[in-house]
Design a protein around this motif. Structure first.
Motif, PDB file in Angstrom:
ATOM      1  N   LEU A 239       0.830  -1.209   0.000  1.00 46.79           N
ATOM      2  CA  LEU A 239       0.000   0.000   0.000  1.00 46.79           C
ATOM      3  C   LEU A 239       0.862   1.255   0.000  1.00 46.79           C
ATOM      4  N   LEU A 240       1.947   1.260   0.755  1.00 48.97           N
ATOM      5  CA  LEU A 240       2.866   2.405   0.761  1.00 48.97           C
ATOM      6  C   LEU A 240       3.567   2.542  -0.588  1.00 48.97           C
ATOM      7  N   VAL A 241       3.888   1.408  -1.222  1.00 49.89           N
ATOM      8  CA  VAL A 241       4.571   1.453  -2.513  1.00 49.89           C
ATOM      9  C   VAL A 241       3.686   2.125  -3.569  1.00 49.89           C
ATOM     10  N   VAL A 242       2.407   1.747  -3.633  1.00 47.00           N
ATOM     11  CA  VAL A 242       1.519   2.353  -4.632  1.00 47.00           C
ATOM     12  C   VAL A 242       1.256   3.821  -4.312  1.00 47.00           C
ATOM     13  N   PHE A 243       1.261   4.171  -3.027  1.00 46.85           N
ATOM     14  CA  PHE A 243       1.099   5.582  -2.668  1.00 46.85           C
ATOM     15  C   PHE A 243       2.264   6.408  -3.207  1.00 46.85           C
ATOM     16  N   PHE A 244       3.491   5.951  -2.971  1.00 39.31           N
ATOM     17  CA  PHE A 244       4.650   6.707  -3.451  1.00 39.31           C
ATOM     18  C   PHE A 244       4.764   6.646  -4.980  1.00 39.31           C
ATOM     19  N   ALA A 245       4.305   5.553  -5.596  1.00 42.09           N
ATOM     20  CA  ALA A 245       4.303   5.489  -7.061  1.00 42.09           C
ATOM     21  C   ALA A 245       3.351   6.527  -7.644  1.00 42.09           C
ATOM     22  N   ASN A 246       2.177   6.675  -7.033  1.00 41.00           N
ATOM     23  CA  ASN A 246       1.241   7.696  -7.494  1.00 41.00           C
ATOM     24  C   ASN A 246       1.807   9.100  -7.284  1.00 41.00           C
ATOM     25  N   LEU A 247       2.452   9.311  -6.162  1.00 40.81           N
ATOM     26  CA  LEU A 247       3.020  10.621  -5.885  1.00 40.81           C
ATOM     27  C   LEU A 247       4.123  10.962  -6.879  1.00 40.81           C
ATOM     28  N   LEU A 248       4.983   9.999  -7.176  1.00 36.67           N
ATOM     29  CA  LEU A 248       6.078  10.240  -8.112  1.00 36.67           C
ATOM     30  C   LEU A 248       5.554  10.493  -9.526  1.00 36.67           C
ATOM     31  N   LEU A 249       4.582   9.713  -9.944  1.00 34.92           N
ATOM     32  CA  LEU A 249       4.019   9.908 -11.284  1.00 34.92           C
ATOM     33  C   LEU A 249       3.249  11.224 -11.392  1.00 34.92           C
ATOM     34  N   TYR A 250       2.622  11.640 -10.320  1.00 35.95           N
ATOM     35  CA  TYR A 250       1.894  12.914 -10.314  1.00 35.95           C
ATOM     36  C   TYR A 250       2.860  14.085 -10.475  1.00 35.95           C
ATOM     37  N   ILE A 251       4.018  13.979  -9.792  1.00 35.89           N
ATOM     38  CA  ILE A 251       4.999  15.078  -9.886  1.00 35.89           C
ATOM     39  C   ILE A 251       5.634  15.115 -11.270  1.00 35.89           C
ATOM     40  N   CYS A 252       5.805  13.945 -11.876  1.00 31.10           N
ATOM     41  CA  CYS A 252       6.507  13.871 -13.162  1.00 31.10           C
ATOM     42  C   CYS A 252       5.560  13.987 -14.361  1.00 31.10           C
ATOM     43  N   SER A 253       4.343  14.417 -14.156  1.00 31.50           N
ATOM     44  CA  SER A 253       3.378  14.487 -15.266  1.00 31.50           C
ATOM     45  C   SER A 253       2.855  15.922 -15.421  1.00 31.50           C
ATOM     46  N   PRO A 254       3.607  16.865 -16.061  1.00 27.76           N
ATOM     47  CA  PRO A 254       3.126  18.248 -16.291  1.00 27.76           C
ATOM     48  C   PRO A 254       2.183  18.288 -17.498  1.00 27.76           C
ATOM     49  N   PRO A 255       1.325  19.280 -17.625  1.00 26.08           N
ATOM     50  CA  PRO A 255       1.043  20.259 -16.557  1.00 26.08           C
ATOM     51  C   PRO A 255       0.095  19.652 -15.523  1.00 26.08           C
ATOM     52  N   HIS A 256       0.226  20.058 -14.285  1.00 30.78           N
ATOM     53  CA  HIS A 256      -0.624  19.535 -13.208  1.00 30.78           C
ATOM     54  C   HIS A 256      -2.010  20.104 -13.314  1.00 30.78           C
ATOM     55  N   ASP A 257      -2.963  19.259 -13.130  1.00 28.19           N
ATOM     56  CA  ASP A 257      -4.341  19.765 -13.102  1.00 28.19           C
ATOM     57  C   ASP A 257      -4.620  20.431 -11.764  1.00 28.19           C
ATOM     58  N   ALA A 258      -5.646  21.183 -11.766  1.00 24.90           N
ATOM     59  CA  ALA A 258      -5.970  21.944 -10.540  1.00 24.90           C
ATOM     60  C   ALA A 258      -6.735  21.041  -9.587  1.00 24.90           C
ATOM     61  N   ARG A 259      -6.018  20.199  -8.830  1.00 21.36           N
ATOM     62  CA  ARG A 259      -6.647  19.320  -7.846  1.00 21.36           C
ATOM     63  C   ARG A 259      -6.375  19.875  -6.449  1.00 21.36           C
ATOM     64  N   ASN A 260      -7.279  19.585  -5.557  1.00 19.82           N
ATOM     65  CA  ASN A 260      -7.099  20.091  -4.192  1.00 19.82           C
ATOM     66  C   ASN A 260      -5.997  19.308  -3.481  1.00 19.82           C
ATOM     67  N   GLY A 261      -5.637  19.821  -2.325  1.00 22.46           N
ATOM     68  CA  GLY A 261      -4.527  19.209  -1.601  1.00 22.46           C
ATOM     69  C   GLY A 261      -4.849  17.878  -0.969  1.00 22.46           C
ATOM     70  N   LEU A 262      -6.137  17.468  -1.008  1.00 20.39           N
ATOM     71  CA  LEU A 262      -6.511  16.168  -0.428  1.00 20.39           C
ATOM     72  C   LEU A 262      -6.468  15.044  -1.454  1.00 20.39           C
ATOM     73  N   TRP A 263      -5.910  15.297  -2.613  1.00 19.42           N
ATOM     74  CA  TRP A 263      -5.913  14.278  -3.667  1.00 19.42           C
ATOM     75  C   TRP A 263      -5.151  13.021  -3.253  1.00 19.42           C
ATOM     76  N   LEU A 264      -3.974  13.226  -2.616  1.00 19.09           N
ATOM     77  CA  LEU A 264      -3.179  12.058  -2.230  1.00 19.09           C
ATOM     78  C   LEU A 264      -3.882  11.226  -1.157  1.00 19.09           C
ATOM     79  N   LEU A 265      -4.523  11.892  -0.237  1.00 18.92           N
ATOM     80  CA  LEU A 265      -5.264  11.154   0.794  1.00 18.92           C
ATOM     81  C   LEU A 265      -6.442  10.414   0.190  1.00 18.92           C
ATOM     82  N   ASN A 266      -7.097  11.043  -0.763  1.00 18.42           N
ATOM     83  CA  ASN A 266      -8.210  10.369  -1.431  1.00 18.42           C
ATOM     84  C   ASN A 266      -7.726   9.150  -2.226  1.00 18.42           C
TER      85      ASN A 266
END
Length: 654
Positions: A368-395
């Motif tokens: 579960l931690l691995v997929v969380f960090f994989a999503n975080l890394l892919l989100y940072i490396c995928s410009p341009p970022h969409d306008a999502r709220n700060g609770l996206w990672l928790l969701n």
């Protein structure tokens, strides 16, 4: 080595002969050794072997001239050692003391000789009896060595020698020179002869004809190969399953009898050695142990005090018992185990955790931690970022937990990599949850049978358990002599009342009334435990007992006999044949039906029944605990919101 032996023999000869030389020569010329010397030499010549020596023992009536003259006639390959006890003017106690010291010195000669023939010359029947007694008690002779007593006394005056001479490889040479022509008769005392039986004449000697045999028996025969008379021996025996079983109790006009492998062995020995036997049970029903005052109890005490000829047993060999009795060859080797009552089948309410090992649960959290960090890394490396709220990672983490718990996902997936990572997680959780549910259904049908007492340490840690030992056995004797270690700890529990002793005849009561309840355990021979469990299985069809995995205190078991008894030598040859042919093991297997039925009884059983609250209350506890935790979190949230808006009342209406 050879030079050392020769020097020792020479030293003994010179020292003793100097003492003899100072003794006065008796009046007259017809000394017993002088007249019978040729007969003694003729008898000795029939048993000479390389490296044999002679120990000559006289009572002070033989002159030094006669001793030195007859020494050469004996022709001993390794020489002659002479000992002389001048009994004239000495009290019986003084003679006994001199004989005890003499036998101790003579035993040194025997220990450095391959074989020894002891020749005792005396016309004093009391001296002959005392010397024979000390030769027997002092273990001067082993069966391969021989004793020849030479005397002028008539056979009717020597009946008191029957007991000692019959139990040794000994013969009696009687000299008769009253007619002026020396004539010697050689007599043999047979073991276990009827009361009043005299010696058997086996040979005669005269100057004209020399040595002639007069009996089918040879000189110095092995009297214990097969008895000429059919004696009745007393055998001490007690019930000891599976080796000895009581076949019939004592009743008026009916003798006591036993069955079992040891009884079969005794019957075989009796047939081949030509003896009958009667059984006697020990008054205290025990095997025997040494008491603080030095006395012995049980069957060991009976045999040691010569109240019985043999002890059936089998007895565990120990150094303490060897002080009182002698042992035969080992018949079997056994060891001790713990026998305890099996617990009742139990339901584990927390069994829903068991389908997955603890390492698997940890691996799920790590994934579960691995997929969380994989999503975080892919989100940072995928410009341009969409306008999502700060609770996206928790969701996102919440969505993955929902998938693991078979819930739907509400958050829209915008990027292709989100769908790819979620798809992989879905595949893993599908296999995992299906495996979990299938295994869980199987485990809900399983009942666990606890077997907690597997070692002595486990037993010591359970302070509510009482240990049962058989009274006065080799095991108990050894435990009481232990000064440190776990066996000392076991015996220390006796002060706290955690040890009780039973007789072998009380095994059935002990099993059914004590061990079955779980408050007591039995510590005894592995074979005894197997018999008790097999008998219970035959009666009930259940395995209500188990044996521990740990084994301890291995002992060799055998029969016992009186100290220094040559009967054991003949028994040993036959016991070796029986054990080597596997007969004893065959008798054992035929005596214990169902002996293996409960040896490896399962610790879990499967049942077919509907699920009840007993099976599932652990799940409900977990559910209630989760709801309670949720209520606590909800209360904390409401309290924090209320405090926040109390500081800024305007926001309350926005």
């Amino acid at each position: 080595m050879m030079s050392g032996v020769a020097s020792l023999l020479l030293y003994l000869i010179v020292t003793v002969c100097l003492t003899v030389a100072q003794l006065p020569r008796p009046d007259g010329a017809g000394e017993t050794l002088s007249v019978a010397g040729a007969a003694v030499a003729a008898v000795a010549a029939t048993v000479w072997r390389p490296r044999c020596s002679v120990i000559l023992l006289t009572d002070g009536t033989t002159s030094s001239t006669t001793v030195f003259t007859e020494l050469g006639g004996l022709g001993a390959p390794w020489g002659v050692t002479v000992f002389q006890v001048a009994a004239e003017g000495k009290s019986p106690n003084m003679t006994e003391a001199l004989l005890s010291r003499l036998v101790a010195q003579a035993r040194r000669v025997r220990q450095v000789s391959w074989c020894v023939t002891v020749v005792v010359v005396s016309d004093d029947s009391a001296f002959l009896a005392a010397s024979a007694e000390w030769i027997f008690k002092g273990r001067l002779l082993v069966w391969t060595n021989r004793l020849l007593a030479v005397t002028r006394r008539p056979l009717s005056h020597l009946r008191h020698l029957h007991t000692s001479f019959s139990m040794m490889n000994a013969m009696l040479l009687l000299l008769d020179d009253t007619s002026g022509y020396p004539r010697c008769s050689v007599y043999l005392f047979l073991p276990y002869s009827p009361p009043g039986a005299s010696g058997v004449k086996v040979a005669t000697w005269t100057h004209e004809r020399g040595l002639q045999l007069t009996s089918p028996l040879q000189l110095f025969p092995d009297k214990f190969t097969r008895f000429v008379h059919r004696p009745q021996l007393v055998v001490a025996a007690e019930e000891f399953q599976p080796h000895v079983l009581v076949k019939a109790t004592e009743a008026p006009g009916r003798s006591l009898s036993f069955a079992g492998p040891m009884a079969e062995l005794l019957h075989l020995l009796a047939n081949t050695l030509n003896f009958t036997y009667i059984f006697r049970r020990p008054p205290d029903g025990s095997w025997g142990a040494k008491q603080p005052d030095g006395t012995w109890t049980g069957m060991v005490g009976m045999v040691g005090r010569q109240e019985a000829d043999l002890g059936l047993g089998p007895f565990g060999i120990s150094a303490t018992r060897a002080e009182m009795v002698d042992f035969t060859r080992p018949i079997l080797i056994d060891y001790a185990r713990i026998m305890a009552g099996r617990g009742r089948p139990e339901i584990d309410p927390w069994g829903f955790f068991l389908p997955l090992a603890p390492l698997v649960w940890v691996s799920i959290l790590m994934a579960l931690l691995v997929v969380f960090f994989a999503n975080l890394l892919l989100y940072i490396c995928s410009p341009p970022h969409d306008a999502r709220n700060g609770l996206w990672l928790l969701n996102t983490i919440y969505d993955y937990l929902c998938v693991l718990l078979h819930q739907d996902v509400q958050q829209p997936l915008v990027w292709w990599w989100e769908r790819l990572v979620l798809g992989g997680w879905l595949l893993m959780t599908l296999v995992l949850t299906q495996s979990y549910s299938g295994t869980l259904m199987s485990l809900l049908a399983v009942r666990y049978i606890p077997q907690p007492l597997q070692t002595l340490r486990d037993l010591l840690n359970e302070h509510s358990i009482t240990m049962i030992w058989e009274a006065n056995t080799a095991y108990v004797q050894y435990l009481k002599s232990a000064e440190s270690g776990i066996f000392r700890e076991v015996m220390d529990t006796e002060k706290a009342g955690r040890i009780m002793y039973v007789k072998s005849t009380e095994y059935t009561y002990m099993r059914d009334e004590l061990v079955r309840l779980g408050t007591h355990v039995f510590l005894g021979e592995d074979l005894s435990g197997k018999v008790l469990m097999a008998q219970d299985f035959s009666n009930t069809g259940r395995c209500d007992f188990y044996a521990s995995k740990e084994i301890f205190l291995p002992f060799m078991f055998c029969m016992i006999g009186q100290k220094n008894s040559p009967l054991l030598l003949s028994l040993n040859e036959r016991i070796r044949s029986v054990t080597g042919a596997g007969l004893y093991g065959h008798w054992m297997s035929s005596t214990i039906p169902n002996s293996t039925s409960c040896v490896n009884a399962p610790t879990t059983i499967t049942i077919n029944t509907s699920l009840s609250l007993t099976n599932l209350w652990g799940m409900f506890v977990l559910l209630a605990g989760g709801h309670l935790l949720a209520l606590v979190v909800l209360g904390l949230e409401l309290l924090s919101v209320r405090n926040f808006y109390n500081r800024d009342p305007v926001k309350l209406f926005i």
